[in-house]
Design a protein around this motif. Structure first.
Motif, short mmCIF file in Angstrom:
data_model
loop_
_atom_site.label_atom_id
_atom_site.label_comp_id
_atom_site.label_asym_id
_atom_site.label_seq_id
_atom_site.Cartn_x
_atom_site.Cartn_y
_atom_site.Cartn_z
N THR A 147 0.84 -1.21 0.00
CA THR A 147 0.00 0.00 0.00
C THR A 147 0.87 1.26 0.00
O THR A 147 0.60 2.22 -0.72
CB THR A 147 -0.93 0.01 1.24
N LEU A 185 -8.21 0.01 -2.06
CA LEU A 185 -9.40 -0.32 -1.27
C LEU A 185 -9.55 -1.84 -1.15
O LEU A 185 -9.93 -2.36 -0.09
CB LEU A 185 -10.66 0.29 -1.89
N ALA A 209 -7.23 -3.06 1.46
CA ALA A 209 -7.77 -2.75 2.80
C ALA A 209 -8.86 -3.76 3.16
O ALA A 209 -8.96 -4.20 4.31
CB ALA A 209 -8.33 -1.33 2.83
N GLY A 243 -16.34 0.71 2.06
CA GLY A 243 -15.42 0.72 0.92
C GLY A 243 -16.13 1.09 -0.37
O GLY A 243 -15.62 1.86 -1.19
N ILE A 261 -16.94 4.81 -0.42
CA ILE A 261 -15.71 5.57 -0.67
C ILE A 261 -15.37 5.50 -2.17
O ILE A 261 -15.04 6.50 -2.81
CB ILE A 261 -14.53 5.04 0.19
N ALA A 262 -15.48 4.29 -2.72
CA ALA A 262 -15.18 4.10 -4.15
C ALA A 262 -16.11 4.96 -5.01
O ALA A 262 -15.66 5.62 -5.96
CB ALA A 262 -15.31 2.63 -4.52
N TYR A 299 -15.08 8.57 -4.90
CA TYR A 299 -13.85 8.83 -5.66
C TYR A 299 -14.10 8.71 -7.17
O TYR A 299 -13.53 9.47 -7.95
CB TYR A 299 -12.74 7.87 -5.22
N VAL A 334 -8.66 1.05 7.49
CA VAL A 334 -9.43 1.85 6.52
C VAL A 334 -8.91 3.30 6.51
O VAL A 334 -8.71 3.90 5.45
CB VAL A 334 -10.94 1.85 6.85
N LEU A 378 -7.24 5.66 3.27
CA LEU A 378 -8.18 6.74 2.91
C LEU A 378 -7.53 8.11 3.03
O LEU A 378 -7.61 8.92 2.11
CB LEU A 378 -9.42 6.65 3.82
#
Lengths: 88, 199
Positions: A24, A42, A45, A78, A81-82, A85, B190, B194
């Motif tokens: 990452t 993601l 994660a 997730g 968030i995706a 984005y 997370v 982020l």
């Protein structure tokens, strides 16, 4: 003696988690990230979350409902968030 | 034939184990995850409205320290797993050693985070600098408070382990403290990509 295989297995999980963290970081060093890169981070994660929940928290031994809640949490958070984005 | 079938179905229908630790801690864990989850989503959508500000500000973060803290937390979680495994075979002394290791790593996480905050404050960055820094400082300091709480909980577990309160058959408290600590790790898993990585 009895707990040795469990400990050995948790060591492997720990090593995988550290490796995924370093991966990452390497991705983060790439300044111009595409959407595929964001989704990959993601996904990493998500995998790390599942490893911690199932093998460190011990949820793989309990009712599927609890594993489902944690997996659902990572998918919803997730996923949102995706979406944020991808639509930015 | 029938016997074999019975054996297979018996093993398949083995009852699932109970959740590790106190059930109440799991309700607390879910509540905490829900609160953090909402904050993560709010951050992501706030970013969508100020892409340039968020991307430029995010690049000023120290990703090396963020990564170091992730490895520290993951390793401390691993130490906690080993501590629970040790008390399950009645090795309280070993269990204490692993927990002291986890506590040392927890303290290290706090020190690294404070160092990082000091870097930002020295550069004149505050909650009011822009929305990115407001979210970054709020999310990471809120998480830091949970690390502090986890350190206190694990400290209490060590104290009780030293007193001989936990055994192979009675280690509910160790599992409860461990579950909280793993949650702190789970949330950082997370938070780190982020706030520090994806842009």
């Amino acid at each position: 003696m009895m707990n040795k295989p469990i400990n050995h297995f948790s060591t492997r999980i720990w090593l995988i988690l550290v490796a995924l963290t370093i991966l990452t970081f390497c991705i983060g060093e790439e300044v111009a990230q595409g959407k595929a890169v964001m989704l990959s981070v993601l996904a990493i994660a998500f995998i790390k979350g599942q490893l911690i929940a199932n093998y460190f928290m011990g949820l793989r031994h309990v009712s599927w409902l609890w594993r489902g809640i944690i997996m659902g949490y990572f998918m919803v958070v997730g996923g949102m968030i995706a979406i944020a984005y991808l639509t930015a | 034939m029938n016997t074999n079938t019975a054996v297979v179905s018996d093993s398949e229908s083995l009852p699932a184990e109970d959740l590790p630790g106190d059930f109440a801690i799991w309700i607390f864990i879910l509540a905490e995850m829900l609160v953090f989850g909402v904050m993560f989503i709010v951050y992501a959508f706030a970013r969508a409205h100020q892409l340039e500000v968020f991307n430029a500000s995010q690049l000023t973060l120290n990703r090396g320290l963020g990564t170091l803290n992730t490895i520290i937390l993951i390793t401390s979680s691993y130490f906690v797993v080993r501590s629970v495994a040790a008390i399950k075979v009645n090795n309280a002394q070993q269990s204490v050693r692993w927990l002291l290791g986890a506590l040392a790593l927890g303290a290290m996480f706090i020190a690294v985070k404070l160092w990082e905050f000091n870097e930002k404050f020295s550069a004149g960055i505050t909650l009011e600098t822009n929305d990115f820094y407001m979210y970054y400082l709020t999310l990471t300091s809120f998480h830091l408070m949970h690390v502090l709480m986890g350190v206190i909980i694990l400290g209490c577990v060590v104290f009780k382990l030293n007193k001989g309160d936990y055994t192979a058959t009675e280690h509910f408290g160790v599992e409860t403290g461990a579950s909280f600590w793993h949650m702190v790790d789970l949330l950082w898993i997370v938070l780190f990509p982020l706030v520090y990585i994806i842009h």
